[in-house]
Design a protein around this motif. Structure first.
Motif: not given
Length: 402
Positions: A381, A383, A386-387
Protein backbone atom coordinates in the motif's frame (compact mmCIF):
# COMPACT_ATOMS: atom_id res chain seq x y z
CA UNK A 1 41.02 29.47 8.46
CA UNK A 2 40.91 28.23 12.04
CA UNK A 3 44.23 26.53 12.75
CA UNK A 4 43.86 22.85 13.62
CA UNK A 5 46.03 19.76 13.41
CA UNK A 6 45.49 17.40 10.51
CA UNK A 7 42.78 14.77 10.72
CA UNK A 8 43.53 11.66 12.71
CA UNK A 9 44.00 8.75 10.31
CA UNK A 10 42.72 5.30 11.11
CA UNK A 11 45.32 2.54 11.36
CA UNK A 12 45.48 0.07 8.52
CA UNK A 13 46.14 2.36 5.55
CA UNK A 14 42.65 3.84 5.35
CA UNK A 15 42.38 7.16 3.48
CA UNK A 16 41.20 10.62 4.48
CA UNK A 17 38.47 12.14 2.32
CA UNK A 18 38.29 15.93 2.34
CA UNK A 19 34.87 17.51 1.76
CA UNK A 20 34.68 21.19 0.88
CA UNK A 21 31.52 22.51 2.52
CA UNK A 22 30.07 21.61 5.90
CA UNK A 23 26.41 21.15 5.04
CA UNK A 24 24.05 18.26 5.58
CA UNK A 25 25.43 16.28 2.65
CA UNK A 26 28.85 16.11 4.30
CA UNK A 27 27.12 15.28 7.59
CA UNK A 28 25.26 12.33 6.09
CA UNK A 29 28.51 10.96 4.64
CA UNK A 30 29.82 10.37 8.16
CA UNK A 31 27.95 7.08 8.95
CA UNK A 32 29.16 5.18 5.86
CA UNK A 33 32.64 6.64 6.34
CA UNK A 34 32.70 5.28 9.90
CA UNK A 35 31.58 1.85 8.68
CA UNK A 36 34.38 1.79 6.11
CA UNK A 37 36.96 3.20 8.56
CA UNK A 38 37.44 6.18 6.25
CA UNK A 39 38.29 9.47 7.94
CA UNK A 40 36.38 12.57 6.85
CA UNK A 41 37.78 16.07 7.03
CA UNK A 42 35.40 18.96 6.34
CA UNK A 43 36.20 22.55 5.34
CA UNK A 44 33.24 24.14 7.09
CA UNK A 45 31.60 27.54 6.76
CA UNK A 46 31.40 27.91 10.53
CA UNK A 47 31.98 25.98 13.73
CA UNK A 48 28.23 25.31 13.92
CA UNK A 49 27.87 24.05 10.33
CA UNK A 50 25.88 20.85 10.07
CA UNK A 51 28.83 18.56 9.31
CA UNK A 52 31.18 20.35 11.73
CA UNK A 53 28.99 19.20 14.62
CA UNK A 54 29.73 15.52 13.90
CA UNK A 55 33.17 15.59 12.23
CA UNK A 56 36.23 15.72 14.53
CA UNK A 57 38.37 17.56 11.97
CA UNK A 58 36.37 20.50 10.61
CA UNK A 59 38.50 23.64 10.16
CA UNK A 60 36.57 26.78 9.31
CA UNK A 61 37.46 28.49 6.04
CA UNK A 62 36.26 30.16 2.85
CA UNK A 63 35.92 27.76 -0.09
CA UNK A 64 36.76 30.59 -2.53
CA UNK A 65 40.14 31.32 -0.88
CA UNK A 66 42.77 29.31 -2.75
CA UNK A 67 45.37 29.33 0.03
CA UNK A 68 42.79 28.26 2.61
CA UNK A 69 41.69 25.39 0.39
CA UNK A 70 45.29 24.42 -0.35
CA UNK A 71 46.09 24.30 3.37
CA UNK A 72 43.05 22.08 3.93
CA UNK A 73 43.99 19.78 1.04
CA UNK A 74 47.48 19.07 2.43
CA UNK A 75 46.00 16.73 5.04
CA UNK A 76 43.72 14.63 2.81
CA UNK A 77 44.02 11.96 0.12
CA UNK A 78 41.17 13.12 -2.11
CA UNK A 79 38.88 16.16 -2.33
CA UNK A 80 35.15 16.18 -3.04
CA UNK A 81 32.32 18.64 -2.48
CA UNK A 82 29.23 19.30 -0.39
CA UNK A 83 28.08 21.91 -2.95
CA UNK A 84 28.94 23.16 -6.46
CA UNK A 85 30.12 26.66 -5.56
CA UNK A 86 33.89 26.16 -5.40
CA UNK A 87 35.44 28.30 -8.17
CA UNK A 88 36.87 26.31 -11.11
CA UNK A 89 40.24 28.05 -10.75
CA UNK A 90 40.53 26.82 -7.16
CA UNK A 91 39.79 23.25 -8.22
CA UNK A 92 42.26 23.46 -11.13
CA UNK A 93 44.98 24.74 -8.78
CA UNK A 94 44.46 21.72 -6.51
CA UNK A 95 44.80 19.39 -9.46
CA UNK A 96 47.99 21.18 -10.49
CA UNK A 97 49.22 20.55 -6.93
CA UNK A 98 48.67 16.82 -7.47
CA UNK A 99 45.53 16.51 -5.33
CA UNK A 100 42.91 14.08 -6.68
CA UNK A 101 39.62 16.02 -7.02
CA UNK A 102 36.25 14.41 -7.79
CA UNK A 103 34.37 15.55 -9.74
CA UNK A 104 36.95 17.53 -11.68
CA UNK A 105 36.43 21.13 -12.82
CA UNK A 106 35.49 20.24 -16.41
CA UNK A 107 32.64 18.03 -15.23
CA UNK A 108 31.58 20.21 -12.31
CA UNK A 109 31.23 23.26 -14.55
CA UNK A 110 28.11 21.66 -16.05
CA UNK A 111 26.45 21.75 -12.63
CA UNK A 112 27.76 25.25 -11.85
CA UNK A 113 26.65 26.95 -15.07
CA UNK A 114 23.24 26.14 -16.54
CA UNK A 115 24.06 27.65 -19.93
CA UNK A 116 27.14 25.44 -20.23
CA UNK A 117 25.01 22.47 -19.18
CA UNK A 118 22.23 23.22 -21.69
CA UNK A 119 24.73 23.72 -24.51
CA UNK A 120 26.54 20.43 -23.84
CA UNK A 121 23.40 18.33 -23.37
CA UNK A 122 22.00 19.75 -26.61
CA UNK A 123 25.22 18.78 -28.40
CA UNK A 124 24.85 15.25 -27.02
CA UNK A 125 21.27 14.99 -28.26
CA UNK A 126 19.86 14.68 -24.72
CA UNK A 127 16.21 15.90 -24.67
CA UNK A 128 15.97 19.30 -22.95
CA UNK A 129 13.41 22.11 -22.82
CA UNK A 130 13.79 24.61 -25.67
CA UNK A 131 16.19 27.27 -24.47
CA UNK A 132 18.35 30.27 -25.31
CA UNK A 133 20.86 32.57 -23.64
CA UNK A 134 19.40 36.10 -23.78
CA UNK A 135 21.64 39.12 -23.60
CA UNK A 136 19.15 41.86 -24.43
CA UNK A 137 15.47 42.65 -23.99
CA UNK A 138 15.07 42.03 -27.71
CA UNK A 139 16.43 38.50 -27.23
CA UNK A 140 13.89 37.87 -24.48
CA UNK A 141 11.04 39.22 -26.58
CA UNK A 142 12.05 37.14 -29.60
CA UNK A 143 12.23 33.91 -27.57
CA UNK A 144 8.86 34.55 -25.93
CA UNK A 145 7.22 35.27 -29.26
CA UNK A 146 8.76 32.15 -30.82
CA UNK A 147 7.71 29.59 -28.20
CA UNK A 148 4.88 31.44 -26.43
CA UNK A 149 4.63 33.21 -23.09
CA UNK A 150 5.21 32.70 -20.26
CA UNK A 151 8.82 31.50 -20.27
CA UNK A 152 11.14 30.45 -17.46
CA UNK A 153 14.10 32.76 -16.76
CA UNK A 154 17.04 31.48 -14.72
CA UNK A 155 20.31 32.86 -13.44
CA UNK A 156 22.93 30.56 -15.00
CA UNK A 157 24.86 30.31 -11.74
CA UNK A 158 23.94 30.12 -8.08
CA UNK A 159 20.24 29.25 -8.12
CA UNK A 160 18.68 26.43 -6.09
CA UNK A 161 15.34 25.51 -4.47
CA UNK A 162 13.51 27.98 -6.69
CA UNK A 163 15.98 30.81 -6.07
CA UNK A 164 17.23 32.47 -9.26
CA UNK A 165 14.15 31.33 -11.21
CA UNK A 166 11.33 33.52 -12.53
CA UNK A 167 8.25 32.79 -14.61
CA UNK A 168 8.00 35.81 -16.88
CA UNK A 169 5.57 37.18 -19.46
CA UNK A 170 7.63 40.12 -20.74
CA UNK A 171 11.25 41.31 -21.02
CA UNK A 172 10.59 43.99 -18.37
CA UNK A 173 10.41 41.29 -15.70
CA UNK A 174 14.14 40.54 -16.08
CA UNK A 175 15.44 44.06 -16.70
CA UNK A 176 17.53 43.91 -13.53
CA UNK A 177 19.16 40.66 -14.63
CA UNK A 178 19.84 41.90 -18.16
CA UNK A 179 21.71 44.89 -16.70
CA UNK A 180 24.24 42.41 -15.27
CA UNK A 181 24.97 40.64 -18.57
CA UNK A 182 28.63 40.92 -19.54
CA UNK A 183 29.76 41.69 -15.99
CA UNK A 184 31.54 39.25 -13.71
CA UNK A 185 28.83 37.33 -11.93
CA UNK A 186 25.98 34.88 -12.52
CA UNK A 187 24.69 36.60 -15.69
CA UNK A 188 28.01 37.09 -17.43
CA UNK A 189 26.99 35.12 -20.55
CA UNK A 190 23.33 36.07 -20.47
CA UNK A 191 20.06 35.11 -18.84
CA UNK A 192 19.01 31.51 -19.44
CA UNK A 193 15.51 31.31 -20.92
CA UNK A 194 13.59 28.04 -21.19
CA UNK A 195 10.14 27.07 -22.34
CA UNK A 196 7.57 26.61 -19.58
CA UNK A 197 7.22 22.83 -19.84
CA UNK A 198 3.75 21.30 -19.60
CA UNK A 199 4.94 18.25 -17.70
CA UNK A 200 3.12 15.24 -16.27
CA UNK A 201 5.33 15.10 -13.17
CA UNK A 202 8.92 15.61 -12.04
CA UNK A 203 11.37 12.72 -11.88
CA UNK A 204 14.98 12.21 -10.86
CA UNK A 205 17.63 9.55 -11.17
CA UNK A 206 20.92 9.19 -9.33
CA UNK A 207 24.03 7.77 -10.97
CA UNK A 208 27.40 6.92 -9.43
CA UNK A 209 30.56 6.76 -11.53
CA UNK A 210 34.16 6.01 -10.57
CA UNK A 211 37.39 7.30 -12.15
CA UNK A 212 37.83 3.82 -13.64
CA UNK A 213 34.55 4.28 -15.51
CA UNK A 214 32.36 1.86 -13.53
CA UNK A 215 28.87 3.30 -13.21
CA UNK A 216 25.52 2.36 -11.70
CA UNK A 217 22.09 3.96 -11.36
CA UNK A 218 19.40 3.76 -8.70
CA UNK A 219 15.70 3.40 -9.66
CA UNK A 220 14.05 6.47 -11.18
CA UNK A 221 12.04 8.35 -8.53
CA UNK A 222 9.17 10.80 -8.53
CA UNK A 223 9.79 14.12 -6.79
CA UNK A 224 6.97 16.29 -5.47
CA UNK A 225 7.60 20.05 -5.28
CA UNK A 226 5.79 22.55 -3.05
CA UNK A 227 6.58 26.24 -3.68
CA UNK A 228 9.66 25.17 -5.68
CA UNK A 229 11.02 23.06 -2.79
CA UNK A 230 11.09 19.27 -2.92
CA UNK A 231 8.79 17.96 -0.18
CA UNK A 232 8.45 14.27 -1.11
CA UNK A 233 10.32 11.58 -3.03
CA UNK A 234 8.72 8.26 -4.04
CA UNK A 235 11.03 5.41 -5.04
CA UNK A 236 10.54 4.00 -7.56
CA UNK A 237 8.34 6.45 -9.47
CA UNK A 238 4.90 4.81 -9.38
CA UNK A 239 3.42 3.75 -12.71
CA UNK A 240 6.50 4.76 -14.69
CA UNK A 241 6.63 3.16 -18.12
CA UNK A 242 9.38 0.51 -18.11
CA UNK A 243 10.76 1.67 -21.45
CA UNK A 244 10.92 5.27 -20.26
CA UNK A 245 12.66 4.22 -17.05
CA UNK A 246 15.25 2.36 -19.11
CA UNK A 247 15.80 5.34 -21.42
CA UNK A 248 16.22 7.68 -18.46
CA UNK A 249 18.76 5.38 -16.83
CA UNK A 250 20.69 5.08 -20.09
CA UNK A 251 20.67 8.87 -20.51
CA UNK A 252 22.02 9.37 -16.98
CA UNK A 253 24.83 6.91 -17.61
CA UNK A 254 25.64 8.59 -20.94
CA UNK A 255 25.69 12.07 -19.40
CA UNK A 256 28.00 10.89 -16.60
CA UNK A 257 30.35 9.24 -19.08
CA UNK A 258 30.41 12.04 -21.66
CA UNK A 259 30.99 14.74 -19.01
CA UNK A 260 33.59 12.69 -17.13
CA UNK A 261 31.66 12.75 -13.87
CA UNK A 262 33.31 11.05 -10.89
CA UNK A 263 31.24 10.58 -7.77
CA UNK A 264 27.46 10.75 -7.53
CA UNK A 265 25.28 12.85 -9.84
CA UNK A 266 21.57 13.66 -9.81
CA UNK A 267 19.68 14.14 -13.06
CA UNK A 268 16.39 15.98 -12.52
CA UNK A 269 13.79 15.53 -15.26
CA UNK A 270 10.29 16.29 -16.46
CA UNK A 271 8.07 13.46 -17.60
CA UNK A 272 6.16 14.73 -20.65
CA UNK A 273 4.00 13.44 -23.47
CA UNK A 274 5.61 13.07 -26.86
CA UNK A 275 3.97 15.62 -29.15
CA UNK A 276 3.87 13.22 -32.10
CA UNK A 277 3.08 9.83 -30.55
CA UNK A 278 1.47 10.84 -27.27
CA UNK A 279 3.73 8.35 -25.52
CA UNK A 280 5.81 8.93 -22.40
CA UNK A 281 8.98 10.99 -22.84
CA UNK A 282 11.38 13.04 -20.74
CA UNK A 283 13.27 16.33 -20.70
CA UNK A 284 16.35 16.93 -18.54
CA UNK A 285 15.87 19.88 -16.21
CA UNK A 286 18.94 20.11 -13.93
CA UNK A 287 22.18 18.34 -12.99
CA UNK A 288 23.76 18.17 -9.52
CA UNK A 289 27.19 16.55 -9.13
CA UNK A 290 27.03 15.49 -5.50
CA UNK A 291 24.72 13.52 -3.25
CA UNK A 292 21.31 15.09 -3.72
CA UNK A 293 18.01 15.49 -1.90
CA UNK A 294 16.29 13.24 -4.43
CA UNK A 295 18.65 10.44 -3.37
CA UNK A 296 18.26 10.69 0.41
CA UNK A 297 15.76 7.81 0.26
CA UNK A 298 18.69 5.48 -0.50
CA UNK A 299 19.95 5.66 3.11
CA UNK A 300 17.12 3.42 4.26
CA UNK A 301 15.70 2.18 0.96
CA UNK A 302 18.65 0.92 -1.10
CA UNK A 303 21.32 -1.74 -0.63
CA UNK A 304 23.96 0.98 -1.08
CA UNK A 305 23.17 4.57 -0.16
CA UNK A 306 24.19 7.50 -2.34
CA UNK A 307 26.59 8.61 0.40
CA UNK A 308 28.44 5.31 0.59
CA UNK A 309 28.48 5.15 -3.21
CA UNK A 310 29.94 8.64 -3.42
CA UNK A 311 32.77 7.68 -1.07
CA UNK A 312 33.41 4.49 -3.02
CA UNK A 313 33.42 6.40 -6.30
CA UNK A 314 35.78 9.21 -5.30
CA UNK A 315 38.20 6.62 -3.86
CA UNK A 316 37.89 4.52 -7.05
CA UNK A 317 36.62 1.52 -5.11
CA UNK A 318 34.20 -0.97 -6.71
CA UNK A 319 30.69 0.45 -6.60
CA UNK A 320 27.93 -1.01 -4.45
CA UNK A 321 24.55 -2.46 -5.37
CA UNK A 322 22.00 0.36 -5.92
CA UNK A 323 18.94 -1.93 -5.84
CA UNK A 324 15.92 -1.07 -3.70
CA UNK A 325 15.48 -3.10 -0.52
CA UNK A 326 11.68 -3.11 -0.63
CA UNK A 327 8.93 -2.39 -3.11
CA UNK A 328 8.48 1.24 -2.00
CA UNK A 329 10.40 3.91 -0.17
CA UNK A 330 8.82 7.28 0.62
CA UNK A 331 10.88 10.21 1.86
CA UNK A 332 9.36 13.45 3.12
CA UNK A 333 11.44 16.55 3.75
CA UNK A 334 11.10 18.31 7.09
CA UNK A 335 10.93 22.09 6.76
CA UNK A 336 11.27 24.59 9.57
CA UNK A 337 8.05 25.70 11.23
CA UNK A 338 7.13 27.72 14.28
CA UNK A 339 8.45 25.30 16.92
CA UNK A 340 12.21 25.60 17.65
CA UNK A 341 12.51 22.36 19.68
CA UNK A 342 12.34 19.19 17.60
CA UNK A 343 13.57 16.60 20.07
CA UNK A 344 10.29 16.53 22.08
CA UNK A 345 8.51 15.25 18.94
CA UNK A 346 10.50 12.00 18.99
CA UNK A 347 8.49 10.32 21.75
CA UNK A 348 5.20 10.65 19.86
CA UNK A 349 6.61 9.76 16.44
CA UNK A 350 8.62 6.76 17.57
CA UNK A 351 5.73 5.37 19.60
CA UNK A 352 3.22 5.92 16.80
CA UNK A 353 5.42 4.49 14.02
CA UNK A 354 8.33 2.24 15.10
CA UNK A 355 9.29 1.68 11.45
CA UNK A 356 9.81 5.39 10.78
CA UNK A 357 13.37 6.61 10.17
CA UNK A 358 14.16 10.20 11.20
CA UNK A 359 17.16 12.08 9.84
CA UNK A 360 17.75 15.61 11.16
CA UNK A 361 20.71 17.73 10.08
CA UNK A 362 21.63 19.66 13.22
CA UNK A 363 20.33 22.97 11.85
CA UNK A 364 18.61 25.73 13.74
CA UNK A 365 14.91 26.06 13.01
CA UNK A 366 13.89 28.72 10.51
CA UNK A 367 10.55 28.75 8.68
CA UNK A 368 10.91 27.01 5.31
CA UNK A 369 14.46 25.79 5.94
CA UNK A 370 15.24 22.12 5.20
CA UNK A 371 15.93 20.64 8.62
CA UNK A 372 15.93 16.96 7.74
CA UNK A 373 13.83 14.18 6.30
CA UNK A 374 11.85 11.13 7.33
CA UNK A 375 11.68 7.82 5.49
CA UNK A 376 9.33 4.84 5.49
CA UNK A 377 9.72 1.64 3.47
CA UNK A 378 7.45 -1.28 2.73
CA UNK A 379 5.55 -3.40 0.26
CA UNK A 380 2.00 -3.09 -1.00
CA UNK A 381 0.00 0.00 0.00
CA UNK A 382 1.92 3.01 -1.30
CA UNK A 383 -0.66 5.55 -0.14
CA UNK A 384 -0.42 4.24 3.42
CA UNK A 385 3.35 4.74 3.30
CA UNK A 386 2.94 8.27 1.95
CA UNK A 387 0.50 9.10 4.73
CA UNK A 388 2.94 7.84 7.38
CA UNK A 389 5.75 9.99 5.95
CA UNK A 390 3.53 13.07 5.62
CA UNK A 391 2.23 12.71 9.17
CA UNK A 392 5.76 12.52 10.59
CA UNK A 393 7.01 15.51 8.59
CA UNK A 394 3.94 17.58 9.51
CA UNK A 395 4.28 16.69 13.20
CA UNK A 396 7.96 17.66 13.23
CA UNK A 397 7.08 20.95 11.55
CA UNK A 398 4.26 21.69 13.98
CA UNK A 399 1.59 21.59 11.26
CA UNK A 400 -0.30 19.00 13.33
CA UNK A 401 -0.11 18.13 17.03
CA UNK A 402 -1.45 14.56 17.17
Amino acid sequence: MTQAPGPRRAEGGFPVVGIIGGGQLARMSQPPAINLSITLSVLAESETASAALVTPHAPVGDHTDLEVVRAFARHVDVITFDHEHVPPQVISALIDDGVPVHPGPEALLHAQDKIVMRRRLTELGIPCPRWTAAQTAADVAAFGEEIGWPVIAKTPRGGYDGKGVRRISSPEEVTDWLELVGQDGPMREGVLLEEAVDFVRELAVMVGRSPSGQAATWPVVETVQTNSICTEVIAPAPGLDDDLATRIGEAALRIAGELGVTGVMAVELFEVRDGETGGAAYLVNELAMRPHNSGHWTIDGAVTSQFEQHLRAVLDLPLGDPSARQEWTVMANVLGGEHPDLYPTYRHLMARDPGLKIHLYGKGVRPGRKLGHVTVTGDGDLEALRERARHAADYLQGVIDE
